[in-house]
Design a protein around this motif. Structure first.
Motif, PDB file in Angstrom:
ATOM      1  N   LYS A   1       0.687  -1.296  -0.019  1.00 52.82           N
ATOM      2  CA  LYS A   1       0.093  -0.033   0.048  1.00 52.82           C
ATOM      3  C   LYS A   1       0.873   1.476   0.193  1.00 52.82           C
TER       4      LYS A   1
ATOM      5  N   TYR B   1     -12.763  -2.071  -3.581  1.00 53.90           N
ATOM      6  CA  TYR B   1     -13.132  -2.445  -1.869  1.00 53.90           C
ATOM      7  C   TYR B   1     -14.638  -2.562  -2.002  1.00 53.90           C
TER       8      TYR B   1
ATOM      9  N   HIS C   1     -16.756  -3.265   0.989  1.00 58.01           N
ATOM     10  CA  HIS C   1     -16.775  -2.482   2.345  1.00 58.01           C
ATOM     11  C   HIS C   1     -17.657  -1.384   2.145  1.00 58.01           C
TER      12      HIS C   1
ATOM     13  N   PHE D   1     -15.364   3.116   7.441  1.00 60.02           N
ATOM     14  CA  PHE D   1     -14.171   3.419   7.032  1.00 60.02           C
ATOM     15  C   PHE D   1     -13.963   3.535   5.566  1.00 60.02           C
TER      16      PHE D   1
ATOM     17  N   ARG E   1       2.768  -6.753   8.993  1.00 60.16           N
ATOM     18  CA  ARG E   1       2.190  -5.616   9.544  1.00 60.16           C
ATOM     19  C   ARG E   1       2.790  -5.103  10.852  1.00 60.16           C
TER      20      ARG E   1
ATOM     21  N   ILE F   1      -4.264   0.685  11.615  1.00 60.88           N
ATOM     22  CA  ILE F   1      -5.369  -0.129  10.853  1.00 60.88           C
ATOM     23  C   ILE F   1      -5.422   0.494   9.469  1.00 60.88           C
ATOM     24  N   ASP F   2      -5.534   1.591   9.115  1.00 65.03           N
ATOM     25  CA  ASP F   2      -5.430   2.284   7.884  1.00 65.03           C
ATOM     26  C   ASP F   2      -4.539   2.108   6.893  1.00 65.03           C
TER      27      ASP F   2
ATOM     28  N   ASN G   1      -1.957   0.128   6.828  1.00 66.32           N
ATOM     29  CA  ASN G   1      -1.497  -1.353   7.241  1.00 66.32           C
ATOM     30  C   ASN G   1      -0.515  -1.864   6.356  1.00 66.32           C
TER      31      ASN G   1
ATOM     32  N   HIS H   1      -2.217  -5.493   1.659  1.00 68.42           N
ATOM     33  CA  HIS H   1      -3.409  -6.210   1.618  1.00 68.42           C
ATOM     34  C   HIS H   1      -3.188  -7.416   0.963  1.00 68.42           C
TER      35      HIS H   1
HETATM   36  P1  CMP Z   1      -7.385  -4.587   3.667  1.00 73.55           P
HETATM   37  O1  CMP Z   1      -6.839  -5.716   4.161  1.00 73.55           O
HETATM   38  O2  CMP Z   1      -6.803  -3.759   2.564  1.00 73.55           O
HETATM   39  O3  CMP Z   1      -9.170  -4.553   3.665  1.00 73.55           O
HETATM   40  C1  CMP Z   1      -9.823  -3.231   3.753  1.00 73.55           C
HETATM   41  C2  CMP Z   1      -9.012  -2.489   4.759  1.00 73.55           C
HETATM   42  O4  CMP Z   1      -9.928  -1.600   5.445  1.00 73.55           O
HETATM   43  C3  CMP Z   1      -8.113  -2.910   5.840  1.00 73.55           C
HETATM   44  O5  CMP Z   1      -7.048  -3.595   5.145  1.00 73.55           O
HETATM   45  C4  CMP Z   1      -7.828  -2.000   6.533  1.00 73.55           C
HETATM   46  O6  CMP Z   1      -6.546  -1.155   6.121  1.00 73.55           O
HETATM   47  C5  CMP Z   1      -8.981  -0.698   6.403  1.00 73.55           C
HETATM   48  N1  CMP Z   1      -9.885  -0.571   7.517  1.00 73.55           N
HETATM   49  C6  CMP Z   1      -9.919   0.487   8.171  1.00 73.55           C
HETATM   50  N2  CMP Z   1     -10.600   0.491   9.356  1.00 73.55           N
HETATM   51  C7  CMP Z   1     -10.952  -0.899   9.662  1.00 73.55           C
HETATM   52  C8  CMP Z   1     -11.610  -1.591  10.373  1.00 73.55           C
HETATM   53  N3  CMP Z   1     -12.602  -1.169  11.496  1.00 73.55           N
HETATM   54  N4  CMP Z   1     -11.973  -3.150  10.094  1.00 73.55           N
HETATM   55  C9  CMP Z   1     -11.311  -3.715   9.106  1.00 73.55           C
HETATM   56  N5  CMP Z   1     -10.713  -2.897   8.287  1.00 73.55           N
HETATM   57  C10 CMP Z   1     -10.519  -1.458   8.457  1.00 73.55           C
END
Ligand code: CMP
Length: 133
Positions: free
Chosen positions: A9, A49, A52, A57, A102, A109-110, A112, A115
């Motif tokens: 990322k 994405y 989601h 988020f 990680r 978490i953002d 990170n 992926h």
């Molecule tokens: P990724 O595996 O790329 O998939 C979705 C992404 O959303 C995740 O990694 C995180 O970087 C981001 N994300 C941000 N907030 C959250 C959350 N509360 N739960 C899960 N993913 C999150």
């Protein structure tokens, strides 16, 4: 042999961590079948994405992933999907185990750092989006 999509990322690309992360894959018997550096559009991020889209988020996630270049990789190997997820560690780096990507490199978490596809269906879909369209 199985294939999976990995993204290095923007936070990790910006900190010159491409080589260190690719080394983790290669040292764990995952082969780089395809690799490219790409700056995706916001529209592409929203499609990538889309599962989601109802999450709180989602907006921040899409603007972050389209904020700078990332590296998309097709990894191949035995049990590649699960192996890549094990190597990445938990989504939230504060919960990731020692030695995982990680834990070593992620900021939050953002931001990170990586992926990885979570299933055979998503790996097909994600490889197709990045490499076949
Ligand atoms: P990724 O595996 O790329 O998939 C979705 C992404 O959303 C995740 O990694 C995180 O970087 C981001 N994300 C941000 N907030 C959250 C959350 N509360 N739960 C899960 N993913 C999150």
């Amino acid at each position: 042999m199985e294939q999976t999509l990995s993204l290095i990322k923007p936070d990790a690309v910006e900190r010159n961590l491409i080589g260190k992360i690719v080394t983790v894959f290669e040292e764990n018997n995952l082969t780089i079948k395809e690799i490219k550096k790409i700056h995706v559009t916001l529209e592409f991020a929203q499609k990538f994405y889309e599962m989601h889209s109802e999450r709180p988020f989602f907006k921040d996630l899409c603007s972050y992933i389209s904020s700078g270049p990332l590296v998309a990789i097709v990894l191949e190997g035995d049990n590649a999907i699960q192996k890549n997820r094990d190597l990445m560690g938990a989504t939230n780096p504060s919960e990731a185990q020692e030695g995982t990507i990680r834990k070593m490199f992620a900021i939050s978490i953002d931001k990170n750092s990586v992926h990885g596809s979570d299933s055979s269906e998503s790996s097909k879909r994600e490889i197709d989006l990045f490499f076949k369209q």
